[in-house]
Write an enzyme that holds these catalytic residues in place. Structure first.
Site, short mmCIF file in Angstrom:
data_model
loop_
_atom_site.label_atom_id
_atom_site.label_comp_id
_atom_site.label_asym_id
_atom_site.label_seq_id
_atom_site.Cartn_x
_atom_site.Cartn_y
_atom_site.Cartn_z
N CYS A 1 -0.42 4.17 2.13
CA CYS A 1 -0.23 3.98 3.58
C CYS A 1 1.23 4.17 3.98
O CYS A 1 1.52 4.80 4.99
CB CYS A 1 -0.61 2.56 4.01
SG CYS A 1 -2.09 1.89 3.27
N ASP A 2 2.14 3.59 3.21
CA ASP A 2 3.53 3.49 3.69
C ASP A 2 4.53 4.34 2.92
O ASP A 2 5.70 4.42 3.30
CB ASP A 2 3.99 2.01 3.60
CG ASP A 2 3.14 1.10 4.48
OD1 ASP A 2 2.64 1.60 5.51
OD2 ASP A 2 2.98 -0.08 4.15
N CYS B 1 0.82 -1.20 0.00
CA CYS B 1 0.00 0.00 0.00
C CYS B 1 0.86 1.25 0.00
O CYS B 1 1.40 1.64 1.05
CB CYS B 1 -0.92 -0.02 1.22
SG CYS B 1 -1.93 1.46 1.37
#
Ligand code: NAP
Length: 299
Positions: A137-138, A134
């Site tokens: 997200c990261d 992701c």
């Protein structure tokens, strides 16, 4: 006992649905296969895009959701649903792997989707230590670093666009010359000086020392990177619903904002639903919408 709503899945969508169902005075049970943390989110090292909790670990955020549901008195069952039965206008019977079953007037299906794994050495070992599924997200953890994006679909291309603004260098490694994703995104990426296409190549191993240090291609060439974003598509966990003709061609459950499906009494929330942005914030929103729609339907 017949529940007002059986919620299948205990990720953010399922727990949010349970919280809203409980607050609407419905009897709700959350059914989870095996408690290992709150769905996919438990695998995210750090979550930096859930409003109000900057930098919280994915695991902790999930546990917060769960504690909230427990505090409200939501019931949980650790069972694997092997079959969902429903005759015409009757209630649902959820059949479990151990042969037992429960009855529910409605079902909120929140079993999610899992990112397709690359199934190569190093992938599991370095999950959360440089291997991610992701970018949104990261990605911010790779500011000024080098990353590889694996895949040639829209997710990979969008990930590369996002990462190109964060990371110093982005390698897009794809097994073919042609892309499955949008040509316009490919063109956008070609204009970026820090994006390097590595086409007609496949990563056969992810290497590192405690954290990822590089990827090895099938011709043994090594590309040094700090992060690897696997974007090989997702697999919705919707096999149980195949018989109801509620899925789209990719296996996602067709539904709009309320989560109502073509099968009366069946609602869907979270990553298993047809939608564009699959994030914690959209999953909890889906859960709230589905539980509210269920409460209205039962009235
Ligand atoms: P996808 O379209 O299935 O693409 C997966 C990519 O991974 C493909 O390029 C595929 O290569 C590659 N791949 C899969 N398994 C592989 C393996 N074992 N080794 C090497 N390469 C592998 O998945 P997606 O990109 O997640 O998109 C899913 C759906 O969501 C699509 O319909 C997409 O259009 C949509 N989506 C849309 C947007 C948007 O509109 N902005 C954003 C994201 C996703 P091959 O091409 O060679 O098969």
């Amino acid at each position: 006992m017949k529940y007002d709503v059986g919620i299948i899945g205990s990720g953010p969508a399922g727990l949010s649905a349970a919280i809203y169902a409980k607050r609407a005075n419905l009897s709700a049970v959350v059914i989870e296969k095996e408690y290992e943390g709150t769905g996919q989110i438990a695998e995210s090292g750090q979550v930096d895009n859930y409003p109000g909790f900057p930098g919280i670990s994915g695991y902790d955020l999930g546990e917060n959701f769960r504690e909230h549901a427990v505090k409200l008195g939501v019931s949980f069952m650790e069972q694997e649903v092997t079959e969902i039965k429903k005759e015409a206008s009757s209630d649902f019977e959820l059949v479990f792997a151990d042969g037992s079953q429960v009855e529910a007037k409605t079902v909120i299906y929140a079993a999610g989707a899992t990112p397709r794994r690359a199934n190569i050495p190093g992938e599991q070992e370095y999950a959360g230590k440089g291997v991610s599924y992701c970018a949104i997200c990261d990605g911010s953890f790779y500011r000024g670093k080098s990353v590889a994006v694996l895949g040639g679909g829209d997710t990979a291309l969008d990930d590369a666009v996002y990462l190109a603004d964060v990371a110093e260098k982005v390698y897009v490694i794809h097994r073919r010359k042609e892309f499955r994703g949008a040509a316009v995104t490919v063109a956008k990426l070609r204009e970026k000086e820090n994006v390097i296409f590595v086409l007609e190549h496949q990563v056969k191993e992810i290497i590192g020392e405690q954290k990822v240090t590089g990827v090895v291609l099938e011709d043994a060439a090594v590309i040094d990177v700090n992060g690897v974003f696997v974007a090989y598509g997702a697999v919705p966990q919707t096999d149980l619903l195949k018989k109801f003709a509620v899925l789209d061609d990719s296996g996602y459950v067709r539904a709009g904002e309320t989560g109502e499906t073509a099968l009366e009494g069946l609602y869907v929330a979270g990553d298993a639903k047809t939608k564009k942005l699959r994030q914690v914030v959209t999953a909890v929103s889906d859960g709230a919408n589905a539980a509210t729609a269920v409460a209205e339907y039962l009235k």
